[in-house]
Design an enzyme around this catalytic site. Structure first.
Site, PDB file in Angstrom:
ATOM      1  N   HIS A  83       1.090  -1.185  -0.254  1.00  0.00           N
ATOM      2  CA  HIS A  83       0.066   0.082  -0.433  1.00  0.00           C
ATOM      3  C   HIS A  83       1.036   1.280  -0.078  1.00  0.00           C
ATOM      4  O   HIS A  83       0.290   2.382   0.978  1.00  0.00           O
ATOM      5  CB  HIS A  83      -0.941   0.072   1.502  1.00  0.00           C
ATOM      6  CG  HIS A  83      -2.050  -1.279   1.077  1.00  0.00           C
ATOM      7  ND1 HIS A  83      -2.107  -1.299  -0.222  1.00  0.00           N
ATOM      8  CD2 HIS A  83      -2.289  -1.820   1.786  1.00  0.00           C
ATOM      9  CE1 HIS A  83      -3.665  -2.338  -0.027  1.00  0.00           C
ATOM     10  NE2 HIS A  83      -3.763  -2.567   1.580  1.00  0.00           N
ATOM     11  N   HIS A 139     -10.006   1.263   1.100  1.00  0.00           N
ATOM     12  CA  HIS A 139      -9.540  -0.114   1.678  1.00  0.00           C
ATOM     13  C   HIS A 139     -11.094   0.509   2.620  1.00  0.00           C
ATOM     14  O   HIS A 139     -10.650  -0.404   3.743  1.00  0.00           O
ATOM     15  CB  HIS A 139      -7.933   0.426   2.415  1.00  0.00           C
ATOM     16  CG  HIS A 139      -7.183  -0.789   2.784  1.00  0.00           C
ATOM     17  ND1 HIS A 139      -8.019  -1.885   3.330  1.00  0.00           N
ATOM     18  CD2 HIS A 139      -6.481  -1.719   2.136  1.00  0.00           C
ATOM     19  CE1 HIS A 139      -7.744  -2.596   3.761  1.00  0.00           C
ATOM     20  NE2 HIS A 139      -6.461  -3.046   2.714  1.00  0.00           N
ATOM     21  N   GLU A 187     -11.584  -3.703  -2.952  1.00  0.00           N
ATOM     22  CA  GLU A 187     -10.609  -3.034  -3.393  1.00  0.00           C
ATOM     23  C   GLU A 187     -10.106  -3.015  -4.914  1.00  0.00           C
ATOM     24  O   GLU A 187      -9.526  -3.656  -4.999  1.00  0.00           O
ATOM     25  CB  GLU A 187      -9.459  -3.382  -2.713  1.00  0.00           C
ATOM     26  CG  GLU A 187      -9.173  -3.523  -1.059  1.00  0.00           C
ATOM     27  CD  GLU A 187      -7.834  -3.783  -0.658  1.00  0.00           C
ATOM     28  OE1 GLU A 187      -6.850  -3.482  -0.573  1.00  0.00           O
ATOM     29  OE2 GLU A 187      -8.016  -4.975  -0.154  1.00  0.00           O
TER      30      GLU A 187
END
Ligand SMILES: *[C@@H]1O[C@H](CO)[C@@H](O)[C@H](O)[C@H]1NC(C)=O
Ligand SMILES: *[C@@H]1O[C@H](CO)[C@@H](O)[C@H](O)[C@H]1NC(C)=O
Length: 361
Positions: free
Chosen positions: A118, A193, A326
């Site tokens: 991420h 998220h 996602e």
């Protein structure tokens, strides 16, 4: 005279402070902002461009908050869950925290074993965004902006990033992400998220929920959750949700639970928007979530790493108490030339559109 001008000075300060964002003046002060249309309320903080709550009724009119999260902002600054965050510059994993672009190898900051997850330890979900615009009314929205600089977390080039959260219609939330590389080609892959629990964030496991995912293939991963590069049919595997099924019905055959990228295969409209997934609550609230997006993949994650996580109202979230959908490009695309391209150059604009449509049965 002096006293009057001092008074005037303070009055002006007060006016500036209270005028805040509604006057169009951008602010970097961290706050929580509400979008509301009737009984539908979405709260967002500019810390990590994070969705902190989504409140709506069930089929009997009883309201609940269906997004996992924390009370206030402080716990978001020190979490490991990415609850509600807008993650990037590159969502998901990059193997060995490195990639090569135009003959140059870029070294990123590892934060998941030897891999980058991420966007790194201080990815876009862990920085303060600027509130560009906040508009109330029939179709309320908020636009957040972040300037990521050349070399940040190891990524090349300056990048302007915008995300707009907008209530488009009754119980419809759109997420519009744009990113504009300014100086160098760079990989871009943003993801929202939020952990959803359609029964309410405190209502326990999502394993009884029924899900349909509009995908006939996945990108299988190794034991570090890095794609092997293969694109494999879901047929005959526990990943097959082409027909609606309970999430828990086959999760026992997936070590650790679902945390996998699906290759979306439903037809796309001229804007590239396609149906991604439909989730029906398994606890009788009647809430249904339909997700649409313009991305090639969706990471389906069943909250496998949640362990006694202290959240809103002092409630402790356990494993599988929320699910994430996602939408994004494929994980580790920068190291897999056969995956859809994630490199954008100055002059190009990355555009990611998501729409969450809630309804009641
Ligand atoms: C941050 O989280 C860690 C582990 O989750 C905890 O030990 C630490 O005390 C937290 N720090 C703050 C400032 O809350
Ligand atoms: C990280 O890489 C080093 C060197 O290749 C290796 O020894 C180590 O086991 C790796 N760590 C993990 C968690 O895979």
């Amino acid at each position: 005279m002096a006293r009057i001008s001092v008074l005037f000075f303070f009055l002006s300060l007060l006016l500036l402070a209270t005028a805040g964002v509604s006057s169009g003046a951008p602010t970097k002060r961290v706050g929580i902002y509400e979008l509301r249309r009737g009984e539908f309320s979405v709260k967002v903080t500019n810390w990590g461009a994070t969705i902190t709550s989504v409140v709506l009724p069930d089929s009997k009119g009883k309201v609940a908050d269906i997004a996992l999260g924390y009370d206030g902002i402080r716990p978001y600054t020190n979490d490991t869950t990415n609850f509600g965050a807008l993650v990037g510059r590159v969502a998901n994993r990059i193997a060995n925290a490195r990639f090569t672009l135009n003959g140059r190898t870029y070294h990123l900051l590892p934060n998941d074993g030897n891999n980058t997850l991420h966007g790194g330890p201080k990815g876009f979900g862990r920085v303060i965004w600027t509130v560009k615009d906040k508009v109330d009314g029939e179709y309320p929205y908020i636009t957040l902006y972040y300037r990521s600089v050349d070399g940040e977390q190891g990524f090349p080039g300056d990048l302007d990033v915008y995300v707009t959260y907008k209530i488009d219609d009754d119980f419809v939330l759109s997420v519009i992400m744009h990113a504009v590389p300014l100086t160098k080609p760079t990989p871009i892959n943003l993801a929202q998220h939020t952990y959803w629990n359609l029964g309410g964030h405190e209502s326990g496991s999502i394993l009884e929920d029924r899900i349909k995912i509009f995908a006939s293939h996945i990108t299988p991963v190794n034991d570090q959750l890095i794609p092997t590069g293969e694109i494999r049919s879901v047929s005959g595997t526990p990943f097959d949700f082409r027909e609606p099924a309970k999430i828990g019905s086959k999760i026992g055959r997936v070590p650790g639970g679902y945390d996998i990228n699906y290759v979306l295969s439903s037809p796309a409209d001229v804007q590239g928007v396609r149906k991604v997934a439909v989730v029906e609550d398994g606890r009788g609230s009647g809430r249904v979530l339909e997700l649409w997006a313009n991305q090639p993949g969706v990471q389906f994650y069943t909250g496998n790493f949640l362990k006694h996580e202290r959240g809103k109202n002092g409630h402790y979230y356990k494993i599988h108490d929320g699910l994430c959908l996602e939408t994004q490009g494929f994980p580790d695309s920068v190291n897999h030339p056969k995956f859809p391209n994630q490199i954008y150059s100055p002059g190009q604009v990355y555009k990611h559109f998501m729409q969450f449509k809630f309804s009641f049965k």
